[in-house]
Design a protein around this motif. Structure first.
Motif, PDB file in Angstrom:
ATOM      1  N   LEU A  66     -33.619 -54.631 -45.868  1.00 34.35           N
ATOM      2  CA  LEU A  66     -32.213 -54.213 -45.812  1.00 34.35           C
ATOM      3  C   LEU A  66     -31.649 -54.628 -44.468  1.00 34.35           C
ATOM      4  N   SER A  67     -30.607 -55.463 -44.497  1.00 31.38           N
ATOM      5  CA  SER A  67     -30.138 -56.024 -43.235  1.00 31.38           C
ATOM      6  C   SER A  67     -28.674 -56.423 -43.312  1.00 31.38           C
ATOM      7  N   LEU A  68     -27.951 -56.213 -42.211  1.00 33.45           N
ATOM      8  CA  LEU A  68     -26.640 -56.823 -42.039  1.00 33.45           C
ATOM      9  C   LEU A  68     -26.845 -58.311 -41.768  1.00 33.45           C
ATOM     10  N   ILE A  69     -26.095 -59.141 -42.458  1.00 36.21           N
ATOM     11  CA  ILE A  69     -26.208 -60.580 -42.202  1.00 36.21           C
ATOM     12  C   ILE A  69     -24.917 -61.173 -41.627  1.00 36.21           C
ATOM     13  N   LEU A 108     -23.239 -47.756 -45.089  1.00 34.71           N
ATOM     14  CA  LEU A 108     -22.740 -48.490 -43.926  1.00 34.71           C
ATOM     15  C   LEU A 108     -21.808 -47.579 -43.130  1.00 34.71           C
ATOM     16  N   LYS A 109     -22.162 -47.355 -41.857  1.00 36.79           N
ATOM     17  CA  LYS A 109     -21.369 -46.475 -41.003  1.00 36.79           C
ATOM     18  C   LYS A 109     -20.758 -47.251 -39.848  1.00 36.79           C
ATOM     19  N   LEU A 138     -18.838 -47.580 -46.314  1.00 31.14           N
ATOM     20  CA  LEU A 138     -19.155 -48.076 -47.656  1.00 31.14           C
ATOM     21  C   LEU A 138     -20.546 -47.595 -48.058  1.00 31.14           C
ATOM     22  N   THR A 139     -20.657 -47.029 -49.263  1.00 31.49           N
ATOM     23  CA  THR A 139     -21.925 -46.560 -49.800  1.00 31.49           C
ATOM     24  C   THR A 139     -22.120 -47.128 -51.194  1.00 31.49           C
ATOM     25  N   LEU A 141     -26.314 -49.885 -40.577  1.00 29.51           N
ATOM     26  CA  LEU A 141     -26.703 -49.933 -41.990  1.00 29.51           C
ATOM     27  C   LEU A 141     -27.976 -49.120 -42.179  1.00 29.51           C
ATOM     28  N   SER A 142     -27.950 -48.203 -43.147  1.00 34.43           N
ATOM     29  CA  SER A 142     -29.078 -47.317 -43.355  1.00 34.43           C
ATOM     30  C   SER A 142     -29.375 -47.223 -44.853  1.00 34.43           C
ATOM     31  N   ASN A 143     -30.636 -46.975 -45.189  1.00 33.00           N
ATOM     32  CA  ASN A 143     -31.008 -46.795 -46.602  1.00 33.00           C
ATOM     33  C   ASN A 143     -30.829 -45.345 -47.066  1.00 33.00           C
TER      34      ASN A 143
END
Length: 260
Positions: A76-79, A152-153, A214-215, A256-258
């Motif tokens: 899980l990653s911001l790209i 996403l925070k 965004l979730t 970004l968190s799971n």
């Protein structure tokens, strides 16, 4: 005559009890094959940004300037996150300029840039006509498969004037964030985020407030997700009589968190 009749009767009875031969149907031959595969989480360390309009098409060509993100190898990653954004009013004072309002809270409108002051400009091409300066873009890679969740925070530091002499800080400034257009590699025509995945958000620039922007749940964000925020809906709100003449800046932090 009686003998003849008796003989006929016995013969008739013999016909009734004679065995009938029936051929059994052929039964098919059968067998089984066991099939198996183990799926591993996709490595998201070096996933390139994609065309926000076509997340299913793979890496954008050409690539935008390198974004300010930290990748994760845990699936899980911001790209991509738009690296630069300035605000302005409608006074025609120029990009990144706004006049102080004498009477009331003032809203200033966003101007997005796909490059910071150190980035090398990237040429457009017919293969990738997307204008990275037209929208504020956030892209997420999720290689954990179906039923995964992520959140996403966003947080922001206080607006402060540049330089060390007579440094000024603006209290109670806010940034309004509109609902984004969201597409995924599984649903490139877009997904509906009106069902609680996103609400209109007001980000308080105070170094402590963190807002869920965004979730996506139940695997909706699996694969590649692109979120496009219209700059016309991103507004910086400055309370009356809080700003001094000068250039102000701050840093926005995306997390970004799971944990959805």
């Amino acid at each position: 005559m009686k003998k003849v009749m008796a003989s006929l009767t016995l013969f008739s009875l013999g016909l009734l009890v004679a065995p009938v031969s029936v051929k059994a149907a052929d039964e098919p031959s059968s067998g089984t094959t066991q099939v198996g595969i183990t799926f591993d989480t996709a490595d998201t360390t070096n996933v390139d940004p994609v065309d926000p309009d076509h997340p299913e098409a793979g890496a954008a060509d050409p690539q935008p300037p390198k974004p300010n993100v930290t990748n994760s190898s845990q699936g899980l990653s911001l790209i991509y996150v738009s690296p630069q954004m300035n605000f302005q009013d409608n006074s025609q004072a120029g990009v990144g300029h706004g006049k102080i309002n004498l009477y009331r809270e003032q809203s200033y409108f966003a101007k997005v840039s796909s490059k910071d002051s150190t980035a090398t400009p990237t040429a457009k091409s017919a293969a990738s006509p997307f204008n990275w300066d037209s929208k504020f873009i956030v892209e997420v890679a999720d290689g954990r498969g179906a039923n995964s969740n992520w959140n996403l925070k966003l947080s922001g530091e206080k607006l402060s004037s540049e330089g060390t002499d007579n440094k000024s800080v603006i209290d109670n400034a806010m940034i309004d964030w509109p609902k984004p257009d969201v597409k995924t590699s599984a649903k490139p025509n877009g997904i509906d985020v009106d069902h609680g995945g996103f609400q209109e958000r007001n980000l308080q620039l105070d170094e402590t407030t963190s807002l869920s922007i965004l979730t996506l749940k139940n695997g909706e964000g699996a694969g590649i997700t692109t979120a496009q925020f219209n700059p016309d809906g991103i507004k910086l709100k400055i309370p009356v009589s809080t700003a001094k003449p000068g250039t102000y800046g701050t840093t926005l932090h995306w997390t970004l968190s799971n944990e959805a």
